[in-house]
Design an enzyme around this catalytic site. Structure first.
Site, PDB file in Angstrom:
ATOM      1  N   HIS A  20      48.109  46.359  63.859  1.00 15.34           N
ATOM      2  CA  HIS A  20      46.938  47.115  63.412  1.00 15.34           C
ATOM      3  C   HIS A  20      46.513  46.650  62.021  1.00 15.34           C
ATOM      4  CE1 HIS A  20      49.531  49.571  60.879  1.00 15.34           C
ATOM      5  NE2 HIS A  20      50.279  49.880  61.932  1.00 15.34           N
ATOM      6  N   HIS A  23      49.153  46.244  59.227  1.00 16.93           N
ATOM      7  CA  HIS A  23      49.926  44.994  59.284  1.00 16.93           C
ATOM      8  C   HIS A  23      49.098  43.840  58.723  1.00 16.93           C
ATOM      9  CE1 HIS A  23      52.111  47.018  62.811  1.00 16.93           C
ATOM     10  NE2 HIS A  23      52.945  46.984  61.804  1.00 16.93           N
ATOM     11  N   CYS A 128      65.499  58.907  63.580  1.00 19.14           N
ATOM     12  CA  CYS A 128      64.101  58.733  64.008  1.00 19.14           C
ATOM     13  C   CYS A 128      63.988  57.350  64.645  1.00 19.14           C
ATOM     14  CB  CYS A 128      63.129  58.852  62.843  1.00 19.14           C
ATOM     15  SG  CYS A 128      61.456  58.362  63.323  1.00 19.14           S
ATOM     16  N   CYS A 131      61.321  54.964  62.985  1.00 18.28           N
ATOM     17  CA  CYS A 131      61.718  54.206  61.781  1.00 18.28           C
ATOM     18  C   CYS A 131      63.070  53.544  61.953  1.00 18.28           C
ATOM     19  CB  CYS A 131      61.824  55.027  60.514  1.00 18.28           C
ATOM     20  SG  CYS A 131      61.120  56.590  60.304  1.00 18.28           S
ATOM     21  N   CYS A 145      60.783  63.867  61.360  1.00 20.93           N
ATOM     22  CA  CYS A 145      60.851  62.685  60.511  1.00 20.93           C
ATOM     23  C   CYS A 145      59.767  62.770  59.427  1.00 20.93           C
ATOM     24  CB  CYS A 145      60.642  61.435  61.373  1.00 20.93           C
ATOM     25  SG  CYS A 145      60.114  60.013  60.416  1.00 20.93           S
ATOM     26  N   HIS A 148      57.047  59.749  60.274  1.00 20.35           N
ATOM     27  CA  HIS A 148      56.276  59.753  61.524  1.00 20.35           C
ATOM     28  C   HIS A 148      55.966  61.142  62.049  1.00 20.35           C
ATOM     29  CE1 HIS A 148      57.950  55.680  61.420  1.00 20.35           C
ATOM     30  NE2 HIS A 148      56.778  55.376  61.910  1.00 20.35           N
ATOM     31  N   LYS A 290      47.338  57.907  57.464  1.00 20.69           N
ATOM     32  CA  LYS A 290      47.929  56.575  57.607  1.00 20.69           C
ATOM     33  C   LYS A 290      47.677  56.023  59.010  1.00 20.69           C
ATOM     34  CE  LYS A 290      52.332  54.257  58.031  1.00 20.69           C
ATOM     35  NZ  LYS A 290      53.685  54.429  58.518  1.00 20.69           N
ATOM     36  N   LYS A 293      50.846  53.144  64.697  1.00 24.01           N
ATOM     37  CA  LYS A 293      50.975  53.092  66.155  1.00 24.01           C
ATOM     38  C   LYS A 293      51.379  54.454  66.689  1.00 24.01           C
ATOM     39  CE  LYS A 293      53.914  49.973  65.000  1.00 24.01           C
ATOM     40  NZ  LYS A 293      54.764  48.848  64.692  1.00 24.01           N
TER      41      LYS A 293
HETATM   42  O1  ME8 Z   1      58.754  49.042  59.031  1.00 21.65           O
HETATM   43  N1  ME8 Z   1      48.820  50.492  55.956  1.00 21.65           N
HETATM   44  O2  ME8 Z   1      57.923  47.625  60.665  1.00 21.65           O
HETATM   45  P1  ME8 Z   1      56.471  48.266  60.884  1.00 21.65           P
HETATM   46  C1  ME8 Z   1      49.477  49.540  55.265  1.00 21.65           C
HETATM   47  N2  ME8 Z   1      60.252  46.520  60.984  1.00 21.65           N
HETATM   48  N3  ME8 Z   1      50.679  49.047  55.639  1.00 21.65           N
HETATM   49  C2  ME8 Z   1      51.225  49.560  56.734  1.00 21.65           C
HETATM   50  C3  ME8 Z   1      50.605  50.558  57.513  1.00 21.65           C
HETATM   51  C4  ME8 Z   1      49.333  51.032  57.076  1.00 21.65           C
HETATM   52  N4  ME8 Z   1      48.652  51.945  57.725  1.00 21.65           N
HETATM   53  N5  ME8 Z   1      51.406  50.850  58.566  1.00 21.65           N
HETATM   54  C5  ME8 Z   1      52.493  50.046  58.442  1.00 21.65           C
HETATM   55  C6  ME8 Z   1      58.877  48.110  59.810  1.00 21.65           C
HETATM   56  N6  ME8 Z   1      52.389  49.282  57.344  1.00 21.65           N
HETATM   57  C7  ME8 Z   1      60.181  47.318  59.830  1.00 21.65           C
HETATM   58  C8  ME8 Z   1      60.265  46.467  58.578  1.00 21.65           C
HETATM   59  S1  ME8 Z   1      61.455  44.629  57.035  1.00 21.65           S
HETATM   60  C9  ME8 Z   1      62.986  44.012  56.930  1.00 21.65           C
HETATM   61  C10 ME8 Z   1      61.522  45.666  58.446  1.00 21.65           C
HETATM   62  C11 ME8 Z   1      53.362  48.304  56.827  1.00 21.65           C
HETATM   63  O3  ME8 Z   1      55.870  47.435  61.961  1.00 21.65           O
HETATM   64  C12 ME8 Z   1      54.728  48.940  56.618  1.00 21.65           C
HETATM   65  O4  ME8 Z   1      54.760  49.687  55.425  1.00 21.65           O
HETATM   66  O5  ME8 Z   1      56.578  49.724  61.077  1.00 21.65           O
HETATM   67  C13 ME8 Z   1      55.598  47.715  56.584  1.00 21.65           C
HETATM   68  O6  ME8 Z   1      55.606  47.142  55.298  1.00 21.65           O
HETATM   69  C14 ME8 Z   1      54.913  46.775  57.596  1.00 21.65           C
HETATM   70  O7  ME8 Z   1      53.587  47.297  57.787  1.00 21.65           O
HETATM   71  C15 ME8 Z   1      55.621  46.717  58.944  1.00 21.65           C
HETATM   72  O8  ME8 Z   1      55.734  48.011  59.497  1.00 21.65           O
END
Ligand code: ME8
Length: 605
Positions: A20, A23, A128, A131, A145, A148, A290, A293
């Site tokens: 999204h 990311h 959770c 997370c 959580c 989420h 926020k 997904k």
């Molecule tokens: O947390 N706005 O994965 P993830 C900005 N796999 N950034 C966002 C966001 C948003 N709305 N939503 C998510 C994970 N992010 C783990 C990380 S690292 C060793 C493991 C950011 O797919 C989130 O904060 O849930 C994170 O930095 C990244 O997207 C991946 O989130």
């Protein structure tokens, strides 16, 4: 000559759904920082990728009747495509299911074990799955959580622990003394959490999709423990590349700072390795919430790229949102930035300059009459003030446009025209360099039109160049401001041949009274209403999106009109046996309430 080395990483995303805009935002920010450092002569390693193990992935794969590996192979595709479409200039796209990662994880965990930081014990706690993190009851918000807002699951099992508690004081003093957590706000938040005793960390799981735990093959490594190690895998720990690039900058979102500072920090301390710098950006929100997904309110960046140029999307996200702060995604603002700053300011400057320059005979000479302070822009970039740095570049673009208007080159000839053209072409060359980290495709187009190779930061000075300029199509086309999503429709007049009286009679609209209001357990904006609709059916349950508009006490005992025979539905796990009628204007929802005297259960005729 290489100035120095720079390692920047993004978090690795869960490929549990399509990427999204949150990311995308993180990848664009890291891309800009990597590109800026390359412009400045640094040797750069930029990594991004996917976090492919864990219970969440395992359960989703089961649902699709795929093996977890088949599932992540499929889900990795849109993430790779996202990087390609948006010109994310990564040096490595790591996937935690790659063999190379397993080796490094084994190396690090064996080291922790040898250093006596791993032991076996029982763990029980609230987990959770979204997370992939355990929480204490105190961390939970209304039993859910904190990130989420979903129900956690209780797990109890014997497993292996990492002695994280041993590092509490070391972490506190490191955080206080060193430049570790770049944002002051996040630094204070983490220090506050460290006022409570730090617990040891459960680092293994049984029967969960993951890498085998090297100390005991009956277990797999917990997903976070292993995912954090990706930062060492991507730079070939412990080989030469590691020595060149470690420690680097971890660019992450606000929800995973604890994992990257306390968990990762203590693991690195236990291995006697240096700690990285942790850089946090804000959230991309949609209508103040926020984008995520699990909340289901996402904008698909791949779909978005079919509607807008990717450089326009990059520009909007970078220019509109202050680094470190949350920002709202808005197509209106995107369009406004595109039309005003890309079409009017940059696009027009390029097109009017090229139109004049193609007519000239070449060998354009002149004296510098325009000024730009590149150091100031560079300093802003060093401080991660990306939007201010862009504002600095745009101030220059605007000054060049003003120069054209003042000099009126279309009225000039000979040396005077050459002088103006020299200033314009040199400005364009410098602009193409300075905008290249933000809007790389556009920068390439400008440098191609000027028939030169895109330069570096050190080339952002006026000098003598022999230009052989080509005209190119407009860089950006104006776009219409998108229509508001909630635009009210003119329903029009219904004639008797379109709707029959019997159709109207088919609708069972009844007077009801709200007897109880509860929060929906799985949705932030929804209530569960218990409504008395009269003696025949008595109480029914409805799911209603009223939380932003009414407090619970305002709803209790209110008479409402219920659309009773609407086919019942299950909304986020809760049954809804109809709908309440409401009037909507400018996103404000007001319930339609019948007169007090009317009986509960009465039909609207
Ligand atoms: O947390 N706005 O994965 P993830 C900005 N796999 N950034 C966002 C966001 C948003 N709305 N939503 C998510 C994970 N992010 C783990 C990380 S690292 C060793 C493991 C950011 O797919 C989130 O904060 O849930 C994170 O930095 C990244 O997207 C991946 O989130």
């Amino acid at each position: 000559m290489v100035k120095s080395n720079f390692f920047i990483s993004t978090a690795i995303d869960y490929p549990s759904a399509k990427p999204h805009c949150g990311h995308l935002y993180e990848k664009i920010l890291a891309d800009v920082l990597a590109r800026w450092k390359r412009l400045d002569g640094f040797k750069v390693h930029f990594s991004t990728g996917l976090d492919e193990h864990g219970l969440k992935i395992q359960r989703l794969a089961e649902k699709e009747k795929k093996t977890p590996k088949e599932f992540v192979d499929k889900m990795s595709k849109p993430f790779l495509e996202l990087c390609k479409i948006y010109n994310i200039s990564y040096d490595d796209f790591i996937r935690t299911t790659q063999k190379r990662h397993e080796k490094v994880v084994k190396n690090i965990l064996t080291k922790l074990y040898k250093n006596k930081f791993i032991y076996k014990a029982y763990y029980e706690g609230q987990y959770c799955v979204e997370c992939e993190t355990f929480y204490t009851t105190k961390d939970l918000v209304e039993g859910k959580c904190p990130v989420h807002k979903k129900q956690t699951e209780f797990f109890k099992e014997e497993g292996y622990f990492f002695k994280m508690s041993y590092f509490q004081n070391k972490l506190i003093s490191y955080i206080k003394k060193k430049h570790f957590i770049v944002s002051d706000k996040k630094r204070n938040e983490i220090l506050n959490r460290l006022n409570e005793p730090l617990k040891d960390l459960s680092i293994t799981r049984k029967n969960v999709w993951g890498l085998q735990f090297p100390i005991d093959s009956k277990y797999n490594v917990a997903v976070w423990t292993e995912a954090l190690i990706n930062y060492l895998t991507t730079i070939d720990y412990p080989k030469k590349k590691f020595k060149t690039f470690w420690p680097g900058y971890h660019l992450i979102g606000p929800d995973i700072v604890w994992h990257h500072t306390i968990i990762w920090g203590s693991m690195l301390m236990a291995c006697k390795l240096k700690l990285p710098l942790v850089l946090t950006h804000g959230y991309i929100n949609l209508e103040g919430e926020k984008m995520s997904k699990s909340l289901g309110n996402i904008i698909d960046p791949l779909e978005l790229s079919k509607k807008y140029q990717t450089d326009s999307i990059r520009y909007f996200l970078l220019r509109e949102i202050q680094f470190g702060k949350d920002g709202d995604f808005s197509e209106n603002k995107l369009t406004e930035k595109h039309n005003n700053e890309l079409v009017n300011d940059l696009g027009n400057l390029v097109s009017r300059t090229l139109t004049l320059a193609v007519k000239s005979k070449g060998n354009i000479r002149g004296k510098q009459e325009l000024k730009i302070n590149v150091n100031k822009i560079d300093n802003l970039m060093q401080e991660f003030k990306i939007n201010e740095a862009i504002a600095g570049v745009w101030a220059f673009i605007k000054s060049v446009n003003k120069y054209v208007n003042d000099k009126k080159p279309w009225e000039l000839e000979g040396k005077k025209l050459d002088n103006v053209l020299y200033n314009l072409l040199e400005s364009l060359r410098i602009i193409s360099i300075l905008v290249s980290p933000f809007i790389p495709e556009t920068a390439e187009k400008i440098s191609k039109a000027l028939n030169i190779k895109l330069g570096k930061l050190k080339d952002c000075k006026f000098r003598k160049i022999n230009y052989k300029v080509k005209q190119i199509p407009h860089l950006f086309e104006k776009i219409d401001v998108p229509k508001p999503i909630n635009k009210e429709k003119n329903i029009g007049i219904i004639t008797m041949d379109k709707i029959k009286f019997s159709d109207w009679q088919k609708m069972d609209l009844r007077v009801g009274k709200i007897k109880a209001v509860k929060d929906h357990p799985n949705a932030e904006k929804l209530y569960l209403l218990l409504i008395d609709i009269g003696p025949i059916e008595q109480n029914i349950q409805l799911v209603a999106g009223l939380k932003q508009h009414y407090k619970k006490e305002e709803l209790l005992n209110k008479k409402v009109i219920v659309f009773r025979n609407l086919e019942s539905a299950v909304i986020r796990g809760e049954e809804s046996a109809g709908m309440v009628l409401a009037a909507v204007k400018d996103n404000k929802v007001v319930l339609i309430t019948p007169d007090k005297d009317i009986d509960i259960g009465a039909r609207i005729q």
